[in-house]
Structure formats: C-alpha cells, structure tokens
Design an enzyme around this catalytic site. Structure first.
Site, short mmCIF file in Angstrom:
data_model
loop_
_atom_site.label_atom_id
_atom_site.label_comp_id
_atom_site.label_asym_id
_atom_site.label_seq_id
_atom_site.Cartn_x
_atom_site.Cartn_y
_atom_site.Cartn_z
N LYS A 1 0.78 -1.23 0.00
CA LYS A 1 0.00 0.00 0.00
C LYS A 1 0.82 1.29 0.00
O LYS A 1 0.23 2.37 -0.13
CB LYS A 1 -0.99 0.04 1.18
CG LYS A 1 -2.11 -0.98 1.07
CD LYS A 1 -3.00 -0.97 2.31
CE LYS A 1 -3.69 0.35 2.51
NZ LYS A 1 -4.61 0.29 3.67
N ASP A 2 2.12 1.22 0.16
CA ASP A 2 2.90 2.46 0.18
C ASP A 2 4.30 2.24 -0.38
O ASP A 2 5.31 2.54 0.26
CB ASP A 2 2.98 3.00 1.61
CG ASP A 2 3.34 4.49 1.65
OD1 ASP A 2 3.32 5.14 0.58
OD2 ASP A 2 3.64 4.99 2.74
N ILE A 3 4.35 1.72 -1.62
CA ILE A 3 5.64 1.50 -2.28
C ILE A 3 6.18 2.85 -2.74
O ILE A 3 5.58 3.52 -3.58
CB ILE A 3 5.47 0.57 -3.50
CG1 ILE A 3 4.92 -0.79 -3.06
CG2 ILE A 3 6.80 0.40 -4.23
CD1 ILE A 3 4.50 -1.67 -4.22
#
Length: 258
Positions: free
Chosen positions: A107-109
């Site tokens: 969800k937060d690459i």
C-alpha cells in the site's frame, strides 16, 4: 529512525511516538511487528527484536548501511545494478501478493521505503499501512493511505484497493528508477499531473523521446541496453493503466522485467 550498536553489532532502530495516545501510531507499530515477523525473504528488512514495555516503543531491525533509494539519486550505479534493484523490488512485492493464503497489500511503495545494506542489496521496509486481503475477498475498502503521487488515481476516489494498486505504485517507482527523478519531480519534468502521467509517458515512448529523461549512467555502453530500457519504460506504462484490470499482475511484471 537511526543506527545504533546492539550486542556488538550495528542495527537499524525505529522509534514510535506515544502509540497508546494515537491509534494510527499503534497500528503502525503493530504492523511493523506482525508483517516482518512472518516474512522470510532476502529483500525484506529483518526484524530482530521489539521493545513494547516502554512508553515509546522501539523496533530493532538489521543494519542498512547505505540509506534509502532516494539517497542513491547521485550514485553512479551502472545500468545493470539499477535493473537489479528494479527486479528486487518486483520480486519482493510479488512475494507479498503470492506467498501467503491471503495476499498482502503493501500500500505504500515509494523510494523512502527501500533501504540498502552494505552490499547495496535492496530491503523493503515500513509496513505501517499494509494489510491482508480478507479471506474470501478480492479487495479491501477501508480507506486509502499512501504517499502522494504513488497511489492509483481511481483508488483515491473509490477507496477500492487490491494487488493492482501496488502494481501502479511499482510503475511510478520504475519510472523513478529509469529517470533518477522523484515522482513529484517527474511530474514537473514531464509537465503533467498524476492523472496525465500515463498519457505523457505514452507520448514520450511512442515518439522515441523517453531517453530524453533517462539519466542512468552508462546507458548505451552495451548492445541492447537502450532496447531494454524502452521495454522497461513500456512495462512501467502498462503498470500505470487507469483501469486496474489492464495492469499486469506482479508476477507478470517479474517475468517481463528480466
């Protein structure tokens, strides 16, 4: 975050604020224990120990000597090493999606969540907003959290999240690998916003102008490098498709990154 000595070795320490007073900090701390504890993969930062008995909890991770991906922007890596980094990222995310009975959405690459050890091996870090997709479900709908510029535009509007949202974020990151630019600077460089990035990238690719913004050191020194870069640019373009159904899966990305 910071580097310290622990049992006569260097470690990487993550400190949290008063997580009992802040629900987001509580779940962020919990996620960074639960997920790394279950993940045994060479490109995911290893959790060594956690200390939760104090007011400000501390998590101890393996040492990362060379900082984040963002810190490497001025590093004179050759093309082969940049491509190795891209493959390590792709394989790590594919592992999260396929290595368990329920897919894990990172969800937060983004570049600040990619760390490098002493051998410049990439380590995926920070599971603060990660989630399992519930059993029997194909997506989650409990809100979107992530770094500005890395979240799929439609997901921002619908709150609908599945593995293809990580694919979109990987596409942004792949463009960062190819250009040496942060996402926000890349938007400025290509004179577009998040919603038109894909269209501008397509124009650059179709007009054979993508190498105008590729700044990787050593490009063109070996036969076939420019063609490989063009193929990776097209792969990133596919990852940024507006429709999640049109994006490849992460295993397809892995199979087309080599």
């Amino acid at each position: 975050m910071g580097d310290f000595h622990y049992q006569d070795r260097l470690i990487f320490v993550l400190k949290f604020k008063d997580y009992w007073a802040n629900e987001l900090d509580f779940y962020s701390c919990l996620n960074n224990i639960v997920f790394p504890s279950q993940l045994n993969y060479k490109n995911i930062l290893k959790l060594i120990e956690s200390c939760l008995e104090i007011r400000l909890p501390i998590l101890v991770f393996e040492y990362v000597k060379h900082g984040t991906f963002r810190d490497q922007s001025d590093n004179s890596f050759q093309l082969t090493h940049w491509l190795k980094i891209a493959m390590e990222i792709a394989n790590s995310v594919a592992y999260l999606h396929l290595g368990f009975s329920r897919p894990i959405l990172f969800k937060d690459i983004n570049s600040s969540h990619l760390l490098f050890d002493e051998n410049y091996v990439m380590k995926l870090f920070n599971f603060s907003v990660s989630e399992f997709i519930p059993e029997g479900e194909t997506h989650i709908t409990n809100g979107v959290r992530g770094t500005s510029g890395h979240v799929a535009p439609k997901s921002l509007h619908t709150g609908y999240l599945n593995e293809k949202c990580d694919v979109y974020s990987f596409g942004i990151l792949l463009f960062e690998v190819l250009t040496g630019q942060r996402a926000i600077d890349l938007l400025r460089l290509m004179n577009c916003d998040l919603y038109s990035l894909r269209d501008q990238a397509k124009i650059h690719i179709e007009n054979n102008k993508f190498n105008e913004i590729i700044i990787i050191v050593g490009v063109g020194s070996c036969p076939g490098e420019e063609q490989h870069l063009q193929a990776l640019a097209e792969l990133a373009f596919k990852c940024l498709s507006n429709s999640a159904e049109d994006r490849p899966t992460m295993i397809q990305v892995v199979n087309n990154s080599g």
